[in-house]
Enzyme design. Structure first.
Site, short mmCIF file in Angstrom:
data_model
loop_
_atom_site.label_atom_id
_atom_site.label_comp_id
_atom_site.label_asym_id
_atom_site.label_seq_id
_atom_site.Cartn_x
_atom_site.Cartn_y
_atom_site.Cartn_z
CG ASN A 9 -1.73 1.23 1.39
OD1 ASN A 9 -1.80 2.05 0.47
ND2 ASN A 9 -2.38 1.38 2.55
CD1 TRP A 10 3.27 0.99 -3.05
CD2 TRP A 10 3.31 2.29 -4.87
NE1 TRP A 10 3.88 0.29 -4.04
CE2 TRP A 10 3.92 1.07 -5.17
CE3 TRP A 10 3.21 3.27 -5.87
CZ2 TRP A 10 4.45 0.79 -6.44
CZ3 TRP A 10 3.73 3.00 -7.12
CH2 TRP A 10 4.35 1.77 -7.40
CE LYS A 11 -0.10 3.21 4.77
NZ LYS A 11 0.02 3.33 6.23
CG HIS A 94 -5.66 1.92 5.36
ND1 HIS A 94 -5.20 2.85 6.25
CD2 HIS A 94 -4.64 1.02 5.19
CE1 HIS A 94 -3.96 2.55 6.60
NE2 HIS A 94 -3.60 1.44 5.97
CD GLU A 96 -2.79 5.46 6.77
OE1 GLU A 96 -2.80 5.46 5.53
OE2 GLU A 96 -1.87 4.93 7.44
CD GLU A 162 -3.08 -2.33 7.44
OE1 GLU A 162 -2.08 -2.61 6.79
OE2 GLU A 162 -3.66 -1.22 7.35
N GLY A 168 3.05 2.35 10.70
CA GLY A 168 4.01 3.43 10.50
C GLY A 168 4.76 3.82 11.76
CB SER A 208 5.81 -1.74 11.87
OG SER A 208 5.37 -0.43 12.18
#
Ligand code: 13P
Length: 247
Positions: A9-11, A94, A96, A162, A168, A208
Protein backbone atom coordinates in the site's frame (compact mmCIF):
# COMPACT_ATOMS: atom_id res chain seq x y z
CA UNK A 1 -4.03 -24.28 1.25
CA UNK A 2 -4.34 -20.51 1.24
CA UNK A 3 -1.99 -18.79 -1.22
CA UNK A 4 -0.30 -15.91 0.62
CA UNK A 5 -0.69 -12.34 -0.53
CA UNK A 6 1.98 -9.70 -0.19
CA UNK A 7 0.36 -6.36 -0.90
CA UNK A 8 2.09 -3.00 -0.99
CA UNK A 9 0.00 0.00 0.00
CA UNK A 10 1.90 3.00 -1.28
CA UNK A 11 -0.59 5.40 0.33
CA UNK A 12 -0.14 9.00 -0.95
CA UNK A 13 3.38 8.43 -2.25
CA UNK A 14 5.05 8.29 -5.68
CA UNK A 15 4.53 10.48 -8.70
CA UNK A 16 4.10 8.64 -11.99
CA UNK A 17 7.80 8.83 -12.77
CA UNK A 18 8.74 7.61 -9.28
CA UNK A 19 6.17 4.82 -9.59
CA UNK A 20 7.64 3.74 -12.93
CA UNK A 21 11.12 3.72 -11.46
CA UNK A 22 10.08 1.61 -8.45
CA UNK A 23 8.09 -0.91 -10.49
CA UNK A 24 10.78 -1.29 -13.14
CA UNK A 25 13.31 -2.04 -10.43
CA UNK A 26 10.95 -4.40 -8.58
CA UNK A 27 9.71 -6.61 -11.46
CA UNK A 28 13.03 -8.36 -12.24
CA UNK A 29 13.77 -8.87 -8.51
CA UNK A 30 10.65 -10.99 -7.94
CA UNK A 31 10.46 -12.70 -11.32
CA UNK A 32 11.25 -16.16 -9.96
CA UNK A 33 9.20 -15.77 -6.78
CA UNK A 34 5.90 -17.49 -7.41
CA UNK A 35 4.77 -18.75 -4.01
CA UNK A 36 2.80 -15.65 -3.10
CA UNK A 37 0.42 -13.37 -4.92
CA UNK A 38 1.99 -9.91 -5.17
CA UNK A 39 -0.28 -6.87 -5.28
CA UNK A 40 0.86 -3.28 -5.81
CA UNK A 41 -1.52 -0.52 -4.69
CA UNK A 42 -0.26 2.81 -6.05
CA UNK A 43 -2.18 6.09 -5.78
CA UNK A 44 -4.96 6.52 -8.39
CA UNK A 45 -2.80 8.74 -10.60
CA UNK A 46 -0.31 5.90 -11.09
CA UNK A 47 -2.80 3.05 -11.65
CA UNK A 48 -2.72 3.26 -15.43
CA UNK A 49 1.07 3.61 -15.87
CA UNK A 50 1.74 0.85 -13.33
CA UNK A 51 -0.84 -1.40 -15.04
CA UNK A 52 1.05 -0.94 -18.29
CA UNK A 53 4.35 -1.95 -16.68
CA UNK A 54 2.81 -5.02 -15.00
CA UNK A 55 1.40 -6.40 -18.24
CA UNK A 56 2.82 -9.86 -18.89
CA UNK A 57 3.93 -10.30 -15.25
CA UNK A 58 2.13 -12.19 -12.48
CA UNK A 59 2.02 -9.07 -10.28
CA UNK A 60 -1.48 -7.76 -9.61
CA UNK A 61 -2.69 -4.22 -9.21
CA UNK A 62 -4.88 -2.77 -6.48
CA UNK A 63 -6.52 0.58 -5.80
CA UNK A 64 -6.47 2.15 -2.34
CA UNK A 65 -10.14 3.13 -2.22
CA UNK A 66 -13.21 3.60 -4.40
CA UNK A 67 -16.80 4.80 -4.18
CA UNK A 68 -19.74 2.38 -4.03
CA UNK A 69 -21.94 4.26 -6.53
CA UNK A 70 -21.65 3.32 -10.18
CA UNK A 71 -21.18 6.92 -11.27
CA UNK A 72 -22.52 10.44 -11.01
CA UNK A 73 -21.90 13.64 -9.07
CA UNK A 74 -19.21 12.48 -6.61
CA UNK A 75 -16.33 14.88 -7.15
CA UNK A 76 -12.94 13.33 -6.59
CA UNK A 77 -14.12 9.73 -6.44
CA UNK A 78 -13.58 6.64 -8.61
CA UNK A 79 -16.46 4.30 -9.45
CA UNK A 80 -16.04 0.50 -9.26
CA UNK A 81 -16.11 0.14 -13.05
CA UNK A 82 -13.29 2.70 -13.32
CA UNK A 83 -11.17 0.82 -10.80
CA UNK A 84 -11.83 -2.52 -12.49
CA UNK A 85 -10.44 -1.20 -15.77
CA UNK A 86 -6.95 -1.48 -14.24
CA UNK A 87 -7.09 -3.15 -10.85
CA UNK A 88 -7.90 -6.64 -9.60
CA UNK A 89 -7.93 -5.60 -5.93
CA UNK A 90 -9.10 -2.64 -3.88
CA UNK A 91 -8.15 -1.76 -0.29
CA UNK A 92 -11.28 -0.81 1.65
CA UNK A 93 -11.73 0.63 5.13
CA UNK A 94 -8.08 1.38 5.79
CA UNK A 95 -7.75 2.97 9.24
CA UNK A 96 -6.45 6.18 7.64
CA UNK A 97 -9.65 6.41 5.59
CA UNK A 98 -11.70 5.69 8.69
CA UNK A 99 -9.79 8.32 10.71
CA UNK A 100 -9.44 11.14 8.15
CA UNK A 101 -12.17 10.60 5.56
CA UNK A 102 -15.23 9.51 7.52
CA UNK A 103 -15.17 5.88 6.43
CA UNK A 104 -17.50 3.77 8.61
CA UNK A 105 -18.40 0.09 8.80
CA UNK A 106 -21.52 1.02 6.84
CA UNK A 107 -19.67 2.68 3.95
CA UNK A 108 -17.14 -0.15 3.98
CA UNK A 109 -20.01 -2.60 3.60
CA UNK A 110 -21.43 -0.69 0.61
CA UNK A 111 -17.99 -0.64 -0.99
CA UNK A 112 -17.39 -4.36 -0.42
CA UNK A 113 -20.68 -5.15 -2.14
CA UNK A 114 -19.85 -2.82 -5.02
CA UNK A 115 -16.38 -4.33 -5.43
CA UNK A 116 -17.73 -7.87 -5.46
CA UNK A 117 -20.37 -7.10 -8.03
CA UNK A 118 -17.70 -5.52 -10.22
CA UNK A 119 -15.38 -8.54 -9.84
CA UNK A 120 -12.77 -6.64 -7.82
CA UNK A 121 -11.27 -8.46 -4.83
CA UNK A 122 -11.64 -6.24 -1.75
CA UNK A 123 -8.92 -6.17 0.91
CA UNK A 124 -10.89 -5.09 3.96
CA UNK A 125 -8.88 -3.50 6.77
CA UNK A 126 -9.80 -3.88 10.41
CA UNK A 127 -7.89 -3.12 13.59
CA UNK A 128 -8.04 -1.48 16.98
CA UNK A 129 -6.56 1.78 18.25
CA UNK A 130 -3.98 1.93 21.02
CA UNK A 131 -6.65 2.98 23.55
CA UNK A 132 -8.90 0.10 22.51
CA UNK A 133 -5.96 -2.27 22.72
CA UNK A 134 -5.05 -1.09 26.20
CA UNK A 135 -8.67 -1.43 27.30
CA UNK A 136 -8.73 -5.06 26.07
CA UNK A 137 -11.28 -4.19 23.40
CA UNK A 138 -9.41 -5.65 20.40
CA UNK A 139 -11.68 -8.64 20.01
CA UNK A 140 -14.83 -6.54 20.37
CA UNK A 141 -13.62 -3.95 17.82
CA UNK A 142 -12.54 -6.36 15.10
CA UNK A 143 -15.66 -8.47 15.60
CA UNK A 144 -17.87 -5.42 15.07
CA UNK A 145 -15.85 -4.26 12.05
CA UNK A 146 -16.10 -7.69 10.42
CA UNK A 147 -19.79 -8.27 11.19
CA UNK A 148 -20.87 -4.79 10.07
CA UNK A 149 -18.48 -4.48 7.15
CA UNK A 150 -19.33 -7.91 5.73
CA UNK A 151 -23.11 -7.88 6.01
CA UNK A 152 -24.67 -9.71 3.04
CA UNK A 153 -21.47 -10.14 1.05
CA UNK A 154 -19.88 -13.28 -0.38
CA UNK A 155 -16.52 -14.86 0.44
CA UNK A 156 -14.58 -13.31 -2.44
CA UNK A 157 -12.62 -11.10 -0.10
CA UNK A 158 -9.36 -10.69 1.77
CA UNK A 159 -9.05 -9.30 5.29
CA UNK A 160 -6.11 -7.27 6.57
CA UNK A 161 -5.69 -7.02 10.32
CA UNK A 162 -3.87 -3.75 10.94
CA UNK A 163 -3.67 -2.64 14.56
CA UNK A 164 -3.62 1.16 14.27
CA UNK A 165 -0.85 1.53 16.85
CA UNK A 166 1.43 -0.62 14.68
CA UNK A 167 0.99 1.37 11.47
CA UNK A 168 4.01 3.43 10.50
CA UNK A 169 5.30 3.37 14.07
CA UNK A 170 7.92 0.62 13.88
CA UNK A 171 6.01 -0.83 16.82
CA UNK A 172 4.90 -4.04 15.09
CA UNK A 173 2.52 -6.44 16.84
CA UNK A 174 4.16 -9.65 17.99
CA UNK A 175 3.65 -12.48 15.52
CA UNK A 176 1.93 -14.45 18.23
CA UNK A 177 -0.36 -11.59 19.19
CA UNK A 178 -1.28 -10.86 15.58
CA UNK A 179 -2.01 -14.55 15.01
CA UNK A 180 -4.34 -14.69 18.04
CA UNK A 181 -6.38 -11.74 16.81
CA UNK A 182 -6.46 -13.17 13.30
CA UNK A 183 -7.82 -16.42 14.76
CA UNK A 184 -10.61 -14.40 16.36
CA UNK A 185 -11.29 -12.79 12.99
CA UNK A 186 -11.41 -16.22 11.35
CA UNK A 187 -13.89 -17.44 13.95
CA UNK A 188 -16.14 -14.46 13.19
CA UNK A 189 -15.84 -15.31 9.48
CA UNK A 190 -16.87 -18.87 10.37
CA UNK A 191 -19.98 -17.50 12.07
CA UNK A 192 -20.83 -15.55 8.93
CA UNK A 193 -19.90 -18.02 6.20
CA UNK A 194 -19.38 -21.41 7.86
CA UNK A 195 -16.13 -22.96 9.03
CA UNK A 196 -15.10 -24.48 5.72
CA UNK A 197 -15.43 -21.17 3.83
CA UNK A 198 -13.70 -19.25 6.62
CA UNK A 199 -10.69 -21.55 6.30
CA UNK A 200 -10.29 -20.47 2.67
CA UNK A 201 -10.27 -16.70 3.29
CA UNK A 202 -6.86 -15.02 3.31
CA UNK A 203 -6.19 -12.83 6.34
CA UNK A 204 -3.13 -10.59 6.18
CA UNK A 205 -1.27 -8.78 8.91
CA UNK A 206 -0.29 -5.13 8.44
CA UNK A 207 1.66 -2.72 10.63
CA UNK A 208 5.43 -2.11 10.43
CA UNK A 209 6.11 -5.29 8.45
CA UNK A 210 9.64 -5.43 7.06
CA UNK A 211 12.10 -7.97 5.75
CA UNK A 212 13.48 -8.69 9.20
CA UNK A 213 10.16 -9.57 10.87
CA UNK A 214 8.20 -10.98 7.91
CA UNK A 215 9.27 -14.62 8.31
CA UNK A 216 7.97 -14.66 11.86
CA UNK A 217 4.52 -13.54 10.74
CA UNK A 218 4.39 -15.91 7.80
CA UNK A 219 5.27 -18.90 9.96
CA UNK A 220 2.10 -18.38 12.03
CA UNK A 221 -0.85 -20.72 11.44
CA UNK A 222 -3.41 -18.09 10.46
CA UNK A 223 -1.43 -15.23 8.92
CA UNK A 224 -1.67 -15.46 5.13
CA UNK A 225 0.60 -12.62 4.10
CA UNK A 226 1.04 -8.92 4.70
CA UNK A 227 -0.30 -5.51 3.80
CA UNK A 228 2.84 -3.40 3.75
CA UNK A 229 3.10 0.39 3.88
CA UNK A 230 6.52 1.99 4.30
CA UNK A 231 8.57 -1.02 3.26
CA UNK A 232 6.68 -1.30 -0.04
CA UNK A 233 8.12 2.03 -1.22
CA UNK A 234 11.55 0.59 -1.91
CA UNK A 235 12.08 -2.27 -4.35
CA UNK A 236 14.70 -4.11 -2.29
CA UNK A 237 12.83 -3.77 1.02
CA UNK A 238 9.57 -5.02 -0.51
CA UNK A 239 11.40 -7.86 -2.27
CA UNK A 240 12.76 -9.06 1.08
CA UNK A 241 9.17 -9.45 2.30
CA UNK A 242 8.12 -11.29 -0.85
CA UNK A 243 11.15 -13.53 -0.39
CA UNK A 244 10.09 -14.30 3.19
CA UNK A 245 6.81 -15.65 1.84
CA UNK A 246 8.53 -18.11 -0.51
CA UNK A 247 9.07 -20.82 2.07
P1 13P B 1 3.39 0.42 7.57
O1 13P B 1 3.87 -0.86 6.94
O2 13P B 1 4.09 1.63 7.06
O3 13P B 1 3.33 0.33 9.06
O4 13P B 1 1.86 0.63 7.08
C1 13P B 1 0.96 -0.42 7.19
C2 13P B 1 -0.28 -0.08 6.46
O5 13P B 1 -1.02 0.79 6.86
C3 13P B 1 -0.56 -0.80 5.22
O6 13P B 1 -1.85 -0.56 4.78
Amino acid sequence: MRIPIIAGNWKMNKTVSEARELVSEFIPLVKEMNKAEIVLCPPSSALLPVAALLEGTAIKLGAQNMHWESGGAYTGELAPAMVSEFANFVILGHSERRAYFGETDETVNKKVKAAQSEGIMPIICVGESLEENKADKTSEVVTRQIKEGLKDVNTNLVIAYEPIWAIGTGLAATADGANSTIKIIRSVLAELFGKEEAEKIRILYGGSVKGSNAVEYFSQSDIDGALVGGASLKADAFTEIVLAAQN
